[in-house]
Scaffold this motif. Structure first.
Motif, PDB file in Angstrom:
ATOM      1  N   SER A  87      13.153  -0.599   2.031  1.00 20.69           N
ATOM      2  CA  SER A  87      13.614  -2.005   1.661  1.00 20.69           C
ATOM      3  C   SER A  87      14.418  -1.878   0.428  1.00 20.69           C
ATOM      4  O   SER A  87      14.176  -0.978  -0.284  1.00 20.69           O
ATOM      5  CB  SER A  87      12.260  -2.926   1.545  1.00 20.69           C
ATOM      6  OG  SER A  87      11.559  -2.538   0.494  1.00 20.69           O
ATOM      7  N   ASP A  88      15.082  -2.994   0.032  1.00 23.50           N
ATOM      8  CA  ASP A  88      15.765  -3.129  -1.305  1.00 23.50           C
ATOM      9  C   ASP A  88      14.556  -3.038  -2.461  1.00 23.50           C
ATOM     10  O   ASP A  88      14.802  -2.367  -3.542  1.00 23.50           O
ATOM     11  CB  ASP A  88      16.460  -4.431  -1.351  1.00 23.50           C
ATOM     12  CG  ASP A  88      17.651  -4.390  -0.518  1.00 23.50           C
ATOM     13  OD1 ASP A  88      18.220  -3.157  -0.096  1.00 23.50           O
ATOM     14  OD2 ASP A  88      18.085  -5.614  -0.368  1.00 23.50           O
ATOM     15  N   ARG A  89      13.490  -3.661  -2.137  1.00 25.65           N
ATOM     16  CA  ARG A  89      12.460  -3.484  -3.167  1.00 25.65           C
ATOM     17  C   ARG A  89      11.868  -2.122  -3.428  1.00 25.65           C
ATOM     18  O   ARG A  89      11.467  -1.656  -4.509  1.00 25.65           O
ATOM     19  CB  ARG A  89      11.288  -4.441  -2.594  1.00 25.65           C
ATOM     20  CG  ARG A  89       9.791  -4.282  -3.397  1.00 25.65           C
ATOM     21  CD  ARG A  89       8.749  -4.990  -2.759  1.00 25.65           C
ATOM     22  NE  ARG A  89       7.629  -4.937  -3.502  1.00 25.65           N
ATOM     23  CZ  ARG A  89       6.453  -4.915  -3.019  1.00 25.65           C
ATOM     24  NH1 ARG A  89       6.434  -5.046  -1.651  1.00 25.65           N
ATOM     25  NH2 ARG A  89       5.062  -4.905  -3.875  1.00 25.65           N
ATOM     26  N   MET A  90      11.693  -1.320  -2.252  1.00 28.67           N
ATOM     27  CA  MET A  90      11.375   0.089  -2.401  1.00 28.67           C
ATOM     28  C   MET A  90      12.435   0.889  -3.077  1.00 28.67           C
ATOM     29  O   MET A  90      11.753   1.721  -3.939  1.00 28.67           O
ATOM     30  CB  MET A  90      10.879   0.474  -0.984  1.00 28.67           C
ATOM     31  CG  MET A  90      10.445   1.966  -1.092  1.00 28.67           C
ATOM     32  SD  MET A  90       8.512   2.052  -1.389  1.00 28.67           S
ATOM     33  CE  MET A  90       8.668   2.971  -2.917  1.00 28.67           C
ATOM     34  N   GLU A  91      13.460   0.697  -2.655  1.00 29.53           N
ATOM     35  CA  GLU A  91      14.595   1.620  -3.434  1.00 29.53           C
ATOM     36  C   GLU A  91      14.627   1.066  -4.953  1.00 29.53           C
ATOM     37  O   GLU A  91      15.053   1.933  -5.795  1.00 29.53           O
ATOM     38  CB  GLU A  91      15.971   0.963  -2.704  1.00 29.53           C
ATOM     39  CG  GLU A  91      16.123   1.695  -1.383  1.00 29.53           C
ATOM     40  CD  GLU A  91      15.837   3.219  -1.189  1.00 29.53           C
ATOM     41  OE1 GLU A  91      16.585   3.911  -2.008  1.00 29.53           O
ATOM     42  OE2 GLU A  91      14.885   3.799  -0.789  1.00 29.53           O
ATOM     43  N   ASN A  92      14.463  -0.064  -5.425  1.00 27.45           N
ATOM     44  CA  ASN A  92      14.357  -0.406  -6.753  1.00 27.45           C
ATOM     45  C   ASN A  92      13.239   0.014  -7.344  1.00 27.45           C
ATOM     46  O   ASN A  92      13.237   0.538  -8.431  1.00 27.45           O
ATOM     47  CB  ASN A  92      14.602  -1.788  -6.752  1.00 27.45           C
ATOM     48  CG  ASN A  92      15.909  -2.692  -6.352  1.00 27.45           C
ATOM     49  OD1 ASN A  92      16.772  -2.076  -6.742  1.00 27.45           O
ATOM     50  ND2 ASN A  92      15.652  -3.865  -6.018  1.00 27.45           N
ATOM     51  N   VAL A 122       0.811  -1.109   0.140  1.00 27.58           N
ATOM     52  CA  VAL A 122       0.125   0.038   0.049  1.00 27.58           C
ATOM     53  C   VAL A 122       0.985   1.247  -0.103  1.00 27.58           C
ATOM     54  O   VAL A 122       0.567   2.098  -0.607  1.00 27.58           O
ATOM     55  CB  VAL A 122      -1.012  -0.023   1.280  1.00 27.58           C
ATOM     56  CG1 VAL A 122      -0.325   0.530   2.502  1.00 27.58           C
ATOM     57  CG2 VAL A 122      -2.050   0.968   1.066  1.00 27.58           C
ATOM     58  N   LEU A 123       2.020   1.253   0.544  1.00 28.21           N
ATOM     59  CA  LEU A 123       3.006   2.476   0.546  1.00 28.21           C
ATOM     60  C   LEU A 123       3.419   2.516  -0.911  1.00 28.21           C
ATOM     61  O   LEU A 123       3.359   3.816  -1.333  1.00 28.21           O
ATOM     62  CB  LEU A 123       4.236   2.060   1.372  1.00 28.21           C
ATOM     63  CG  LEU A 123       5.315   3.010   1.218  1.00 28.21           C
ATOM     64  CD1 LEU A 123       4.848   4.349   1.876  1.00 28.21           C
ATOM     65  CD2 LEU A 123       6.642   2.454   1.775  1.00 28.21           C
ATOM     66  N   ILE A 124       3.763   1.464  -1.711  1.00 22.57           N
ATOM     67  CA  ILE A 124       4.367   1.467  -2.891  1.00 22.57           C
ATOM     68  C   ILE A 124       2.967   2.076  -3.802  1.00 22.57           C
ATOM     69  O   ILE A 124       3.125   2.895  -4.797  1.00 22.57           O
ATOM     70  CB  ILE A 124       4.480   0.152  -3.555  1.00 22.57           C
ATOM     71  CG1 ILE A 124       5.783  -0.303  -2.791  1.00 22.57           C
ATOM     72  CG2 ILE A 124       4.652   0.153  -5.043  1.00 22.57           C
ATOM     73  CD1 ILE A 124       6.504  -1.540  -3.390  1.00 22.57           C
ATOM     74  N   ALA A 125       1.843   1.707  -3.684  1.00 22.12           N
ATOM     75  CA  ALA A 125       0.767   2.284  -4.497  1.00 22.12           C
ATOM     76  C   ALA A 125       0.355   3.512  -3.950  1.00 22.12           C
ATOM     77  O   ALA A 125       0.280   4.407  -5.188  1.00 22.12           O
ATOM     78  CB  ALA A 125      -0.658   1.336  -3.948  1.00 22.12           C
ATOM     79  N   ALA A 126       0.547   4.010  -2.914  1.00 19.88           N
ATOM     80  CA  ALA A 126       0.319   5.358  -2.590  1.00 19.88           C
ATOM     81  C   ALA A 126       1.412   6.273  -3.056  1.00 19.88           C
ATOM     82  O   ALA A 126       1.269   7.330  -3.796  1.00 19.88           O
ATOM     83  CB  ALA A 126       0.240   5.475  -1.137  1.00 19.88           C
ATOM     84  N   TYR A 127       2.458   5.894  -3.018  1.00 20.21           N
ATOM     85  CA  TYR A 127       3.707   6.568  -3.765  1.00 20.21           C
ATOM     86  C   TYR A 127       3.702   6.655  -5.202  1.00 20.21           C
ATOM     87  O   TYR A 127       3.954   7.700  -5.779  1.00 20.21           O
ATOM     88  CB  TYR A 127       5.002   5.854  -3.465  1.00 20.21           C
ATOM     89  CG  TYR A 127       6.261   6.316  -4.146  1.00 20.21           C
ATOM     90  CD1 TYR A 127       6.733   7.610  -3.727  1.00 20.21           C
ATOM     91  CD2 TYR A 127       6.991   5.546  -5.142  1.00 20.21           C
ATOM     92  CE1 TYR A 127       7.828   8.180  -4.506  1.00 20.21           C
ATOM     93  CE2 TYR A 127       7.950   6.073  -5.642  1.00 20.21           C
ATOM     94  CZ  TYR A 127       8.548   7.090  -5.551  1.00 20.21           C
ATOM     95  OH  TYR A 127       9.861   7.693  -5.989  1.00 20.21           O
ATOM     96  N   ASP A 128       3.064   5.830  -5.882  1.00 15.09           N
ATOM     97  CA  ASP A 128       2.876   5.731  -7.140  1.00 15.09           C
ATOM     98  C   ASP A 128       1.584   6.655  -7.605  1.00 15.09           C
ATOM     99  O   ASP A 128       1.806   7.309  -8.776  1.00 15.09           O
ATOM    100  CB  ASP A 128       2.454   4.108  -7.743  1.00 15.09           C
ATOM    101  CG  ASP A 128       3.712   3.314  -8.079  1.00 15.09           C
ATOM    102  OD1 ASP A 128       4.906   3.588  -7.897  1.00 15.09           O
ATOM    103  OD2 ASP A 128       3.548   2.139  -8.369  1.00 15.09           O
ATOM    104  N   ARG A 129       0.807   6.535  -6.941  1.00 14.34           N
ATOM    105  CA  ARG A 129      -0.377   7.563  -7.327  1.00 14.34           C
ATOM    106  C   ARG A 129       0.164   8.966  -7.259  1.00 14.34           C
ATOM    107  O   ARG A 129      -0.180   9.767  -7.774  1.00 14.34           O
ATOM    108  CB  ARG A 129      -1.555   7.524  -6.019  1.00 14.34           C
ATOM    109  CG  ARG A 129      -2.768   8.227  -6.350  1.00 14.34           C
ATOM    110  CD  ARG A 129      -3.595   8.062  -5.391  1.00 14.34           C
ATOM    111  NE  ARG A 129      -3.521   8.392  -4.001  1.00 14.34           N
ATOM    112  CZ  ARG A 129      -4.183   9.336  -3.367  1.00 14.34           C
ATOM    113  NH1 ARG A 129      -5.562   9.659  -3.524  1.00 14.34           N
ATOM    114  NH2 ARG A 129      -3.943   9.424  -1.928  1.00 14.34           N
ATOM    115  N   ILE A 130       1.103   9.300  -6.246  1.00 12.77           N
ATOM    116  CA  ILE A 130       1.477  10.704  -5.927  1.00 12.77           C
ATOM    117  C   ILE A 130       2.416  11.031  -7.291  1.00 12.77           C
ATOM    118  O   ILE A 130       2.292  11.930  -7.685  1.00 12.77           O
ATOM    119  CB  ILE A 130       2.433  10.973  -4.802  1.00 12.77           C
ATOM    120  CG1 ILE A 130       1.494  10.524  -3.551  1.00 12.77           C
ATOM    121  CG2 ILE A 130       3.035  12.226  -4.641  1.00 12.77           C
ATOM    122  CD1 ILE A 130       2.469  10.375  -1.928  1.00 12.77           C
TER     123      ILE A 130
END
Length: 203
Positions: free
Chosen positions: A125-130, A66-74
């Motif tokens: 995380s590594d995933r988030m950084e990537n 949900v963090l990634i999805a929120a970031y992508d929306r922004i």
């Protein structure tokens, strides 16, 4: 009639699902910004959205999702605003100024969005950084394409040069958003436009 077409309370299953997802994204953006992603629990996200964990797991697998999805929306909202603003001007300097202003306005329209986009996603995380790196590359394509349409090109390696530019923009934006007495957006645009022009050449 398919399951997706069925209506509950006058809305289709698809519409209700989209609404729930939107509620989770809005709640996550707000609560991650207010309390910090690292210390915020999944239960708190659900409570802020007014939805259950069962409903959460129908949309996402983990709290990081949900963090990634929120970031992508922004990021998506900002890139749409920048592309539209730059395309509205044929003059290169006017296009760059308009694009920078659109980006700053997109972030500053909601302090929660700025906090999530500039602070909460860093080092998770590594995933988030990537994922952040992938988004930077997407910005590189957008900027390079927009400049090419105005007869300009980035100096050196496009990804490195764009990284320099976006780093400067985000650094200045972050400091600006933290100020109690913010200077006008125009002052930031002047500063960043000068920096941008030092990184491009005319074809």
């Amino acid at each position: 009639m398919t399951t997706a077409d069925r209506r509950y309370g006058g809305r289709t299953v698809v519409a209700r699902k989209a609404e729930r997802r939107q509620r989770f994204l809005e709640a996550a953006t707000r609560i991650f910004a207010e309390r910090g992603y690292v210390t915020c629990s999944l239960a708190e996200v659900c409570a802020a959205a007014g939805l259950s964990k069962r409903q959460f797991y129908e949309e996402f697998e983990t709290r990081e999702d949900v963090l990634i999805a929120a970031y992508d929306r922004i990021q998506d909202d900002a890139s749409t605003a920048v592309a539209a603003a730059a395309a509205a001007h044929s003059d290169p300097e006017a296009a760059i100024r308009a694009g920078l202003a659109a980006y700053l306005e997109s972030l500053s329209s909601d302090p929660h969005r700025a906090q999530v986009a500039l602070i909460e996603v860093v080092g998770v995380s590594d995933r988030m950084e990537n994922h952040r790196r992938e988004r930077r590359h997407a910005w590189s394509v957008l900027i390079e394409t927009a400049l090419a349409g105005k007869g300009f090109r980035l100096r050196g390696d496009a990804q490195l040069t764009t990284g320099l530019l976006t780093g400067a923009v985000n650094g200045v934006a972050h400091e600006w958003l933290l100020l109690d007495a913010r200077p006008p957006v125009g002052e930031l645009v002047d500063l960043l436009t000068a920096a941008a022009f030092s990184l491009v050449d005319q074809d």
